[in-house]
Design a protein around this motif. Structure first.
Motif, mmCIF file in Angstrom:
data_model
loop_
_atom_site.group_PDB
_atom_site.id
_atom_site.type_symbol
_atom_site.label_atom_id
_atom_site.label_comp_id
_atom_site.label_asym_id
_atom_site.label_seq_id
_atom_site.Cartn_x
_atom_site.Cartn_y
_atom_site.Cartn_z
ATOM 1 N N GLU A 1 0.831 -1.207 0.000
ATOM 2 C CA GLU A 1 0.000 0.000 0.000
ATOM 3 C C GLU A 1 0.867 1.260 0.000
ATOM 4 N N LEU A 2 1.919 1.255 0.816
ATOM 5 C CA LEU A 2 2.811 2.415 0.859
ATOM 6 C C LEU A 2 3.583 2.576 -0.445
ATOM 7 N N GLU A 3 3.990 1.472 -1.055
ATOM 8 C CA GLU A 3 4.673 1.572 -2.348
ATOM 9 C C GLU A 3 3.743 2.173 -3.391
ATOM 10 N N LYS A 4 2.472 1.800 -3.347
ATOM 11 C CA LYS A 4 1.491 2.367 -4.272
ATOM 12 C C LYS A 4 1.282 3.860 -3.999
ATOM 13 N N ILE A 5 1.211 4.232 -2.726
ATOM 14 C CA ILE A 5 1.020 5.633 -2.351
ATOM 15 C C ILE A 5 2.187 6.482 -2.838
ATOM 16 N N PHE A 6 3.409 6.014 -2.613
ATOM 17 C CA PHE A 6 4.566 6.819 -3.009
ATOM 18 C C PHE A 6 4.830 6.768 -4.506
ATOM 19 N N ARG A 7 4.329 5.754 -5.187
ATOM 20 C CA ARG A 7 4.374 5.752 -6.645
ATOM 21 C C ARG A 7 3.490 6.892 -7.157
ATOM 22 N N GLY A 8 2.327 7.075 -6.521
ATOM 23 C CA GLY A 8 1.446 8.193 -6.876
ATOM 24 C C GLY A 8 2.088 9.535 -6.596
ATOM 25 N N GLU B 1 3.765 15.888 1.693
ATOM 26 C CA GLU B 1 4.846 16.501 2.471
ATOM 27 C C GLU B 1 4.383 16.864 3.875
ATOM 28 N N PHE B 2 3.131 17.275 4.017
ATOM 29 C CA PHE B 2 2.595 17.574 5.341
ATOM 30 C C PHE B 2 2.554 16.311 6.203
ATOM 31 N N ILE B 3 2.092 15.223 5.616
ATOM 32 C CA ILE B 3 2.028 13.967 6.370
ATOM 33 C C ILE B 3 3.425 13.517 6.775
ATOM 34 N N LEU B 4 4.395 13.656 5.883
ATOM 35 C CA LEU B 4 5.770 13.299 6.242
ATOM 36 C C LEU B 4 6.286 14.156 7.389
ATOM 37 N N SER B 5 5.903 15.420 7.420
ATOM 38 C CA SER B 5 6.361 16.305 8.486
ATOM 39 C C SER B 5 5.711 15.972 9.826
ATOM 40 N N SER C 1 10.459 7.456 12.332
ATOM 41 C CA SER C 1 9.498 7.004 11.320
ATOM 42 C C SER C 1 9.748 7.704 9.994
ATOM 43 N N ARG C 2 10.004 8.997 10.044
ATOM 44 C CA ARG C 2 10.273 9.746 8.807
ATOM 45 C C ARG C 2 11.527 9.213 8.127
ATOM 46 N N ARG C 3 12.577 8.944 8.893
ATOM 47 C CA ARG C 3 13.820 8.419 8.316
ATOM 48 C C ARG C 3 13.550 7.100 7.607
ATOM 49 N N ILE C 4 12.824 6.209 8.252
ATOM 50 C CA ILE C 4 12.548 4.896 7.666
ATOM 51 C C ILE C 4 11.679 5.021 6.420
ATOM 52 N N ILE C 5 10.627 5.822 6.490
ATOM 53 C CA ILE C 5 9.732 5.991 5.333
ATOM 54 C C ILE C 5 10.481 6.630 4.167
ATOM 55 N N GLU C 6 11.266 7.656 4.442
ATOM 56 C CA GLU C 6 12.002 8.318 3.366
ATOM 57 C C GLU C 6 13.010 7.380 2.718
ATOM 58 N N LYS C 7 13.756 6.649 3.510
ATOM 59 C CA LYS C 7 14.806 5.800 2.947
ATOM 60 C C LYS C 7 14.257 4.537 2.287
ATOM 61 N N ILE D 1 2.145 6.215 9.232
ATOM 62 C CA ILE D 1 1.871 6.990 8.015
ATOM 63 C C ILE D 1 0.564 6.546 7.369
ATOM 64 N N LEU D 2 0.249 5.261 7.430
ATOM 65 C CA LEU D 2 -1.041 4.807 6.893
ATOM 66 C C LEU D 2 -2.199 5.382 7.700
ATOM 67 N N TYR D 3 -2.003 5.547 9.001
ATOM 68 C CA TYR D 3 -3.022 6.187 9.837
ATOM 69 C C TYR D 3 -3.274 7.619 9.362
ATOM 70 N N TYR D 4 -2.189 8.380 9.104
ATOM 71 C CA TYR D 4 -2.345 9.764 8.644
ATOM 72 C C TYR D 4 -3.012 9.832 7.269
ATOM 73 N N PHE D 5 -2.637 8.935 6.368
ATOM 74 C CA PHE D 5 -3.271 8.922 5.044
ATOM 75 C C PHE D 5 -4.752 8.565 5.167
ATOM 76 N N ASN D 6 -5.068 7.644 6.065
ATOM 77 C CA ASN D 6 -6.462 7.274 6.290
ATOM 78 C C ASN D 6 -7.262 8.457 6.826
ATOM 79 N N CYS D 7 -6.669 9.203 7.762
ATOM 80 C CA CYS D 7 -7.332 10.405 8.302
ATOM 81 C C CYS D 7 -7.542 11.449 7.214
ATOM 82 N N LEU D 8 -6.559 11.594 6.330
ATOM 83 C CA LEU D 8 -6.659 12.564 5.241
ATOM 84 C C LEU D 8 -7.778 12.190 4.283
ATOM 85 N N GLU D 9 -7.935 10.902 4.002
ATOM 86 C CA GLU D 9 -8.994 10.454 3.090
ATOM 87 C C GLU D 9 -10.378 10.724 3.663
ATOM 88 N N ARG D 10 -10.507 10.572 4.981
ATOM 89 C CA ARG D 10 -11.803 10.762 5.627
ATOM 90 C C ARG D 10 -12.232 12.224 5.655
#
Length: 133
Positions: free
Chosen positions: A12-19, A76-80, A86-92, A123-132
């Motif tokens: 799911e995250l690979e799909k999100i960051f591909r977008g 970028e807001f969600i990453l911040s 968590s940011r280091r792991i997601i970015e790398k 990060i999936l929690y934040y994306f889920n909140c953003l979708e809602r």
């Protein structure tokens, strides 16, 4: 409700960051594209529809540009909002796709996978909140 697996979270995250990467590329294309209609000297007869089509294309590209900018700002807001680890792991792992064993300098294997799972859930929690909203 069934909990999603580690593999499903990763996919799911690979799909999100591909977008995210696609949005960045499209925005770069629109920024480099000329918005003004070019004058064609070899046109013998002007057609009214030619200019109407160009105007519609221009307006569509402006709306598209605004939407892409909003989408990129959301990523970028969600990453911040993420914690530093968590940011280091997601970015790398997902954003920049660094070499596979980048984490060896920072963590043990078990700590890395525990923190990576936590980062993916965060990060999936934040994306889920953003979708809602």
């Amino acid at each position: 409700m069934k909990a999603i697996t580690y593999k499903e979270k990763k996919e799911e995250l690979e799909k999100i960051f591909r977008g995210y990467h696609q949005a960045q590329m499209k925005l770069q294309y629109l920024k480099e594209k000329s918005y003004y209609p070019s004058i064609q000297m070899d046109t013998i007869r002007e057609r009214k529809s030619y200019y109407q089509d160009k105007g519609t294309q221009w307006i569509d590209s402006l709306y598209s540009k605004e939407e892409l900018e909003k989408a990129i700002q959301s990523y970028e807001f969600i990453l911040s909002c993420l914690s530093e680890e968590s940011r280091r792991i997601i970015e790398k792992d997902f954003l920049y796709k660094d070499k596979k064993d980048w984490w060896v300098l920072y963590y043990s294997r078990s700590t890395y996978y525990r923190l990576k799972t936590r980062a993916m859930e965060e990060i999936l929690y934040y994306f889920n909140c953003l979708e809602r909203s």
